[in-house]
Design a protein around this motif. Sequence first.
Motif, PDB file in Angstrom:
ATOM      1  N   MET A  39      37.760  40.325  50.483  1.00  0.00           N
ATOM      2  CA  MET A  39      39.054  39.716  50.268  1.00  0.00           C
ATOM      3  C   MET A  39      39.067  39.031  48.902  1.00  0.00           C
ATOM      4  N   MET A  40      40.131  39.250  48.137  1.00  0.00           N
ATOM      5  CA  MET A  40      40.254  38.658  46.814  1.00  0.00           C
ATOM      6  C   MET A  40      40.742  37.226  46.919  1.00  0.00           C
ATOM      7  N   ASP A  41      40.069  36.353  46.189  1.00  0.00           N
ATOM      8  CA  ASP A  41      40.474  34.957  46.124  1.00  0.00           C
ATOM      9  C   ASP A  41      41.209  34.745  44.807  1.00  0.00           C
ATOM     10  N   LEU A  42      42.514  34.950  44.797  1.00  0.00           N
ATOM     11  CA  LEU A  42      43.285  34.832  43.574  1.00  0.00           C
ATOM     12  C   LEU A  42      43.366  33.390  43.084  1.00  0.00           C
ATOM     13  N   LEU A  43      43.092  32.425  43.953  1.00  0.00           N
ATOM     14  CA  LEU A  43      43.089  31.043  43.503  1.00  0.00           C
ATOM     15  C   LEU A  43      41.888  30.773  42.604  1.00  0.00           C
ATOM     16  N   ASN A  44      40.875  31.603  42.707  1.00  0.00           N
ATOM     17  CA  ASN A  44      39.685  31.450  41.889  1.00  0.00           C
ATOM     18  C   ASN A  44      39.657  32.474  40.759  1.00  0.00           C
ATOM     19  N   ALA A  45      40.808  33.010  40.404  1.00  0.00           N
ATOM     20  CA  ALA A  45      40.926  33.966  39.308  1.00  0.00           C
ATOM     21  C   ALA A  45      41.309  33.215  38.042  1.00  0.00           C
ATOM     22  N   LYS A  46      41.101  33.870  36.913  1.00  0.00           N
ATOM     23  CA  LYS A  46      41.436  33.280  35.621  1.00  0.00           C
ATOM     24  C   LYS A  46      42.146  34.340  34.800  1.00  0.00           C
ATOM     25  N   THR A  47      43.166  33.918  34.069  1.00  0.00           N
ATOM     26  CA  THR A  47      43.946  34.846  33.256  1.00  0.00           C
ATOM     27  C   THR A  47      43.957  34.387  31.806  1.00  0.00           C
ATOM     28  N   ILE A  48      43.838  35.335  30.898  1.00  0.00           N
ATOM     29  CA  ILE A  48      43.968  35.080  29.464  1.00  0.00           C
ATOM     30  C   ILE A  48      45.066  35.987  28.934  1.00  0.00           C
ATOM     31  N   LYS A  49      45.985  35.418  28.190  1.00  0.00           N
ATOM     32  CA  LYS A  49      47.056  36.214  27.575  1.00  0.00           C
ATOM     33  C   LYS A  49      46.579  36.676  26.203  1.00  0.00           C
ATOM     34  N   THR A  50      46.634  38.000  25.995  1.00  0.00           N
ATOM     35  CA  THR A  50      46.261  38.569  24.700  1.00  0.00           C
ATOM     36  C   THR A  50      47.407  39.441  24.203  1.00  0.00           C
ATOM     37  N   THR A  51      47.285  39.930  22.992  1.00  0.00           N
ATOM     38  CA  THR A  51      48.316  40.803  22.435  1.00  0.00           C
ATOM     39  C   THR A  51      48.366  42.145  23.164  1.00  0.00           C
ATOM     40  N   HIS A  52      47.309  42.479  23.890  1.00  0.00           N
ATOM     41  CA  HIS A  52      47.257  43.747  24.625  1.00  0.00           C
ATOM     42  C   HIS A  52      47.765  43.623  26.059  1.00  0.00           C
ATOM     43  N   GLY A  53      47.944  42.392  26.534  1.00  0.00           N
ATOM     44  CA  GLY A  53      48.401  42.156  27.903  1.00  0.00           C
ATOM     45  C   GLY A  53      47.663  40.971  28.505  1.00  0.00           C
ATOM     46  N   LEU A  54      47.772  40.822  29.800  1.00  0.00           N
ATOM     47  CA  LEU A  54      47.075  39.748  30.503  1.00  0.00           C
ATOM     48  C   LEU A  54      45.731  40.270  31.008  1.00  0.00           C
ATOM     49  N   GLU A  55      44.681  39.513  30.727  1.00  0.00           N
ATOM     50  CA  GLU A  55      43.363  39.840  31.258  1.00  0.00           C
ATOM     51  C   GLU A  55      43.168  38.989  32.498  1.00  0.00           C
ATOM     52  N   LEU A  56      42.937  39.632  33.639  1.00  0.00           N
ATOM     53  CA  LEU A  56      42.764  38.945  34.914  1.00  0.00           C
ATOM     54  C   LEU A  56      41.312  39.081  35.359  1.00  0.00           C
ATOM     55  N   TYR A  57      40.627  37.936  35.429  1.00  0.00           N
ATOM     56  CA  TYR A  57      39.218  37.875  35.817  1.00  0.00           C
ATOM     57  C   TYR A  57      39.126  37.348  37.235  1.00  0.00           C
ATOM     58  N   LEU A  58      38.354  38.027  38.075  1.00  0.00           N
ATOM     59  CA  LEU A  58      38.206  37.639  39.477  1.00  0.00           C
ATOM     60  C   LEU A  58      36.763  37.225  39.763  1.00  0.00           C
ATOM     61  N   ASP A  59      36.608  36.240  40.614  1.00  0.00           N
ATOM     62  CA  ASP A  59      35.278  35.774  41.021  1.00  0.00           C
ATOM     63  C   ASP A  59      34.793  36.646  42.177  1.00  0.00           C
ATOM     64  N   LEU A  60      34.408  37.867  41.856  1.00  0.00           N
ATOM     65  CA  LEU A  60      33.880  38.816  42.834  1.00  0.00           C
ATOM     66  C   LEU A  60      32.515  39.291  42.350  1.00  0.00           C
ATOM     67  N   VAL A  61      31.572  39.387  43.257  1.00  0.00           N
ATOM     68  CA  VAL A  61      30.204  39.772  42.905  1.00  0.00           C
ATOM     69  C   VAL A  61      30.170  41.073  42.107  1.00  0.00           C
ATOM     70  N   GLU A  62      30.998  42.031  42.465  1.00  0.00           N
ATOM     71  CA  GLU A  62      30.942  43.326  41.787  1.00  0.00           C
ATOM     72  C   GLU A  62      31.541  43.307  40.380  1.00  0.00           C
ATOM     73  N   THR A  63      32.114  42.189  39.938  1.00  0.00           N
ATOM     74  CA  THR A  63      32.726  42.146  38.602  1.00  0.00           C
ATOM     75  C   THR A  63      31.786  41.611  37.523  1.00  0.00           C
ATOM     76  N   ILE A  64      30.604  41.149  37.897  1.00  0.00           N
ATOM     77  CA  ILE A  64      29.652  40.616  36.919  1.00  0.00           C
ATOM     78  C   ILE A  64      28.281  41.215  37.208  1.00  0.00           C
ATOM     79  N   LYS A  65      27.713  41.864  36.185  1.00  0.00           N
ATOM     80  CA  LYS A  65      26.402  42.492  36.349  1.00  0.00           C
ATOM     81  C   LYS A  65      25.528  42.169  35.146  1.00  0.00           C
ATOM     82  N   ILE A  66      24.244  41.994  35.390  1.00  0.00           N
ATOM     83  CA  ILE A  66      23.282  41.871  34.302  1.00  0.00           C
ATOM     84  C   ILE A  66      22.866  43.289  33.924  1.00  0.00           C
ATOM     85  N   LYS A  67      23.064  43.638  32.659  1.00  0.00           N
ATOM     86  CA  LYS A  67      22.745  44.988  32.195  1.00  0.00           C
ATOM     87  C   LYS A  67      21.405  45.056  31.469  1.00  0.00           C
ATOM     88  N   GLU A  68      21.050  43.985  30.759  1.00  0.00           N
ATOM     89  CA  GLU A  68      19.780  43.947  30.029  1.00  0.00           C
ATOM     90  C   GLU A  68      19.276  42.516  30.025  1.00  0.00           C
TER      91      GLU A  68
END
Length: 165
Positions: free
Chosen positions: A1-30
């Motif tokens: 279930m998405m917790d939109l209350l814990n989301a963050k938005t940044i307005k850019t010239t390309h549109g709105l960037e919507l960041y969600l606090d979900l485990v699958e949205t952040i990964k360590i790559k190196e």
Amino acid sequence: MMDLLNAKTIKTTHGLELYLDLVETIKIKELHIPTISNPYYEVKFEIDYFLLEEHKYYDLQQNYFSIVMSENFSSIMLKESEMQSLFGVKNEKERKATKQLLGEWLIKTSAYKEAIIQFLNEHEKHNTKGEENQYTKKLTTFLKKLLELKKMDIEQALIQRPVYS
């Protein structure tokens, strides 16, 4: 279930960037520990977010950035990736908002903490019979330092842009 209350938005010239606090949205790559040729700790994160563009549907984006620390953990720097940088194609105001997002929101999210803990657990699982070598000790210390980051640490960090040859 998405917790939109814990989301963050940044307005850019390309549109709105919507960041969600979900485990699958952040990964360590190196992850790198200090060596003679590169005396810094570095962790590269993949951040997934939705780009909401006007008159279009959303588009899932995957971008990257790194947190770099000196060997004694006294200085921190944010590093842009050469490709798909989280700070890429953004003006100074948008770059500042992205840095603010990292300090005020990202490092406090469950997803960030979970990505680090999962990486730590995975590394410990592959460590043969709990034998701790110098690499393992350094890696564990660095990951724990990442969990202790504060808003001010990120706000005061410089952003290193890629060097192109």
